[in-house]
Design an enzyme around this catalytic site. Structure first.
Site, short mmCIF file in Angstrom:
data_model
loop_
_atom_site.label_atom_id
_atom_site.label_comp_id
_atom_site.label_asym_id
_atom_site.label_seq_id
_atom_site.Cartn_x
_atom_site.Cartn_y
_atom_site.Cartn_z
N GLU A 174 52.76 40.65 44.21
CA GLU A 174 51.36 40.22 44.05
C GLU A 174 51.16 38.82 44.61
O GLU A 174 50.15 38.53 45.25
CB GLU A 174 50.93 40.29 42.58
N ASP B 184 39.96 42.24 43.46
CA ASP B 184 40.35 41.53 44.68
C ASP B 184 39.28 41.81 45.74
O ASP B 184 38.23 42.38 45.44
CB ASP B 184 41.73 41.99 45.14
N TYR C 191 42.86 37.21 39.24
CA TYR C 191 43.23 38.48 39.87
C TYR C 191 44.67 38.86 39.54
O TYR C 191 44.95 39.98 39.08
CB TYR C 191 43.06 38.44 41.40
#
Length: 361
Positions: free
Chosen positions: A54, A154, A136
């Site tokens: 991520e 996102d 996020y």
DNA sequence: AATCCGTGGAT
DNA sequence: TATCCAAGGAT
């Protein structure tokens, strides 16, 4: 907790709201297989790998992340291993991927997690408090690695949601409305698969240009498709023009080594190894900021475009009679490829070596 | 809240 | 070639 059964049961979407149900059914068929991802319906992937992927994927394409993820997990298979690594090793391994504050925060985050016992927090709030993890990423890890219901927004989700509900308000003003709409379609079960499905949809079908509406699993729910103008969404505020700056990079060679410096942690290319440079300004700075006075000769110019300005770097070279301690780090020219230079300076180094080669040698 | 922070692929 | 833009975060 119902969390685990939700993750383990691939058919749990049957009672989800229609949009989520349709999307999850599509995901079960069409999910991209990625090195950091568990197949649809499987138990979650290792939180360390989810977190690492991520962070790497922030503002970065899947294609660019691929080999960096492989290299990082090979060298540092666990968060404890990464926490124990030397800063310079990690920064060097990140070289070329961009947004280097992510690498500095990655190290800080790994050490915080390792110091707390080596386990990542399994809820958004705890994740959000770690370095480099914002709204996020906290939501994404909570959903993907721990099966928590979280609203994961996102740029893909923004685009999909803006089209589904035909939200006219331009970004970034529309962010709260988009998040609210995303909340409204996020299911209680399989939140991680749902988040990844939204991102897959945005990456492969609901693309910024020429979306493939004909094969979209959400076509019957999409207001923008119904209106015939999906490409208009999300609306965006106009962006500022990109100024141009000029600078000089200094390639100083002595005894088969070149002088490198470490840039300050804050600012452009922070914390990275680099060639010495003078100021980056509107006017050509000439030899201002040279590491020492010498017979500098230009090897040519390197053009490089950053997010908010374009840079033209004049690369100048000189040969020194000896090395002075304290100027920086003298790096063997033959191993310059291993120095972990960011792309701008890798380009400059190639140019300098090419010019030096012509000079004789 | 607006600005700063990289890079490379797609169009 | 120029522009857009990507699984954003920190300040």
């Amino acid at each position: 907790m119902p969390v685990d059964s939700a993750v383990a049961n691939p058919i749990a979407y049957s009672t989800a709201p229609p949009i989520a149900a349709g999307l999850l059914a599509w995901y079960d068929r069409a999910a991209r297989r990625l090195p950091w991802r568990a197949p649809p319906g499987d138990p979650p992937a290792d939180p360390y790998r989810v977190w690492l992927s991520e962070v790497m994927l922030q503002q970065t394409t899947v294609a660019a992340v691929g080999r960096y993820f492989a290299e990082f997990t090979r060298r540092w298979p666990t968060v404890e291993a990464l926490a124990a690594a030397d800063d310079a090793e990690v920064m060097g391994a990140w070289a070329g991927l961009g947004y280097y504050a992510r690498a500095r925060n990655l190290i800080a985050c790994a050490r915080a997690v390792a110091a707390a016992g080596g386990r990542f927090p399994d809820e958004e709030a705890g994740l959000r408090a770690l370095p480099g993890i914002g709204d996020y990423t906290a939501a994404a890890i909570a959903a993907i690695a721990f099966g928590r219901r979280a609203v994961v927004v996102d740029a893909n989700v923004e685009r999909v949601v803006a089209r589904l509900f035909r939200i006219e308000t331009p970004l970034p003003v529309a962010k709260p409305a988009i998040r609210g709409a995303a909340d409204g379609i996020t299911p209680d079960m399989r939140a991680g698969d749902f988040a990844q499905a939204m991102m897959d949809l945005g990456a492969t079908i609901c693309t910024p240009k020429r979306p493939a509406c004909a094969i979209c699993p959400l076509i019957d729910h999409c207001a923008a498709f119904r209106a015939g103008d999906p490409e208009r969404f999300p609306a965006k505020a106009p962006k500022a023009a990109r100024p141009e700056r000029k600078g000089t990079a200094f390639w100083l060679e002595a005894e088969g080594a070149v002088l490198l410096v470490r840039r300050p942690d804050k600012g452009m290319l922070g914390g990275m190894r680099a060639l010495p440079t003078g100021p980056w300004t509107d006017a050509d700075p000439g030899l201002a900021g040279a590491p020492r006075s010498a017979a500098w000769r230009s090897a040519g110019k390197v053009a490089h475009v950053f997010t908010h300005f374009a840079l033209e770097l004049d690369v100048v070279t000189a040969v020194a009679s000896g090395r002075d301690a304290g100027e920086g780090e003298w790096w063997p020219v033959a191993r310059i490829g291993e120095a972990g230079l960011p792309t701008l300076f890798a380009k400059a180094a190639r140019l300098a070596q090419k010019a030096r080669g012509k000079d004789g040698e």
